[in-house]
Motif scaffolding. Structure first.
Motif, short mmCIF file in Angstrom:
data_model
loop_
_atom_site.label_atom_id
_atom_site.label_comp_id
_atom_site.label_asym_id
_atom_site.label_seq_id
_atom_site.Cartn_x
_atom_site.Cartn_y
_atom_site.Cartn_z
N CYS A 24 0.82 -1.21 0.00
CA CYS A 24 0.00 0.00 0.00
C CYS A 24 0.86 1.26 0.00
O CYS A 24 0.59 2.21 -0.71
N GLN A 35 -3.74 -2.54 -5.75
CA GLN A 35 -4.48 -3.75 -6.15
C GLN A 35 -3.91 -4.98 -5.43
O GLN A 35 -4.67 -5.81 -4.93
N VAL A 38 -4.90 -4.76 -1.68
CA VAL A 38 -6.30 -5.17 -1.44
C VAL A 38 -6.42 -6.68 -1.55
O VAL A 38 -7.13 -7.32 -0.75
N LEU A 56 -9.04 -2.75 4.60
CA LEU A 56 -9.96 -2.79 3.47
C LEU A 56 -11.00 -1.68 3.58
O LEU A 56 -11.35 -1.04 2.58
N ALA A 59 -9.32 1.44 2.47
CA ALA A 59 -9.10 1.44 1.02
C ALA A 59 -10.37 1.82 0.28
O ALA A 59 -10.33 2.65 -0.65
N TYR A 60 -11.50 1.26 0.68
CA TYR A 60 -12.76 1.56 0.00
C TYR A 60 -13.29 2.94 0.38
O TYR A 60 -13.96 3.59 -0.42
N GLY A 63 -10.80 5.26 -1.67
CA GLY A 63 -10.98 4.99 -3.08
C GLY A 63 -9.95 5.65 -3.98
O GLY A 63 -10.30 6.48 -4.81
N VAL A 67 -8.41 1.67 -6.61
CA VAL A 67 -9.49 1.08 -5.82
C VAL A 67 -10.67 2.04 -5.89
O VAL A 67 -10.54 3.22 -5.56
N GLU A 68 -11.81 1.53 -6.33
CA GLU A 68 -12.99 2.37 -6.48
C GLU A 68 -13.60 2.67 -5.11
O GLU A 68 -13.75 1.78 -4.28
#
Length: 116
Positions: A24, A35, A38, A56, A59-60, A63, A67-68
């Motif tokens: 990361c 990617q 994740v 996680l 990360a979300y 975004g 990562v969306e």
């Protein structure tokens, strides 16, 4: 790095989560790769890492780097981390509830996180 990779090969969730964090941020001479991070965090989460659930969620929430952004997934992963005793995951749930105007739920999450 070799010792971490040896533990990853043995499916150690703490080591897998740690390696995901290195990808990361691009530490230990590794190329920054969200990617890959994740993917590793997902594996560690399946193996029971509360830290991986928290990562996680972050990360979300943020975004970025491929990562969306997905607030529902962020809340889901922070919730799983919180249920496993992760203080920051519980705190983040409180902040999100406060942003939504759900003051009672926000206070409950924040008080629980303060007592952890």
């Amino acid at each position: 790095l070799a010792m971490i990779q040896a533990r990853v090969a043995k499916k150690d969730p703490v080591a897998i989560n740690f390696l995901g964090e290195r990808y990361c941020h691009g530490h230990f001479g590794l190329q920054k790769d969200m990617q890959k991070a994740v993917k590793l965090w997902t594996e560690a989460a399946v193996l029971g890492s509360d830290g991986a659930h928290f990562n996680l969620g972050n990360a979300y929430y943020h975004g970025k780097d491929g990562v969306e952004q997905d607030m529902a997934k962020a809340i889901q992963f922070w919730g799983k981390a919180a249920m496993r005793g992760h203080v920051e995951g519980r705190h983040n749930l409180g902040i999100i509830e406060g942003e939504k105007g759900n003051w009672d739920r926000a206070a409950r999450h924040l008080l629980i996180s303060a007592k952890m």
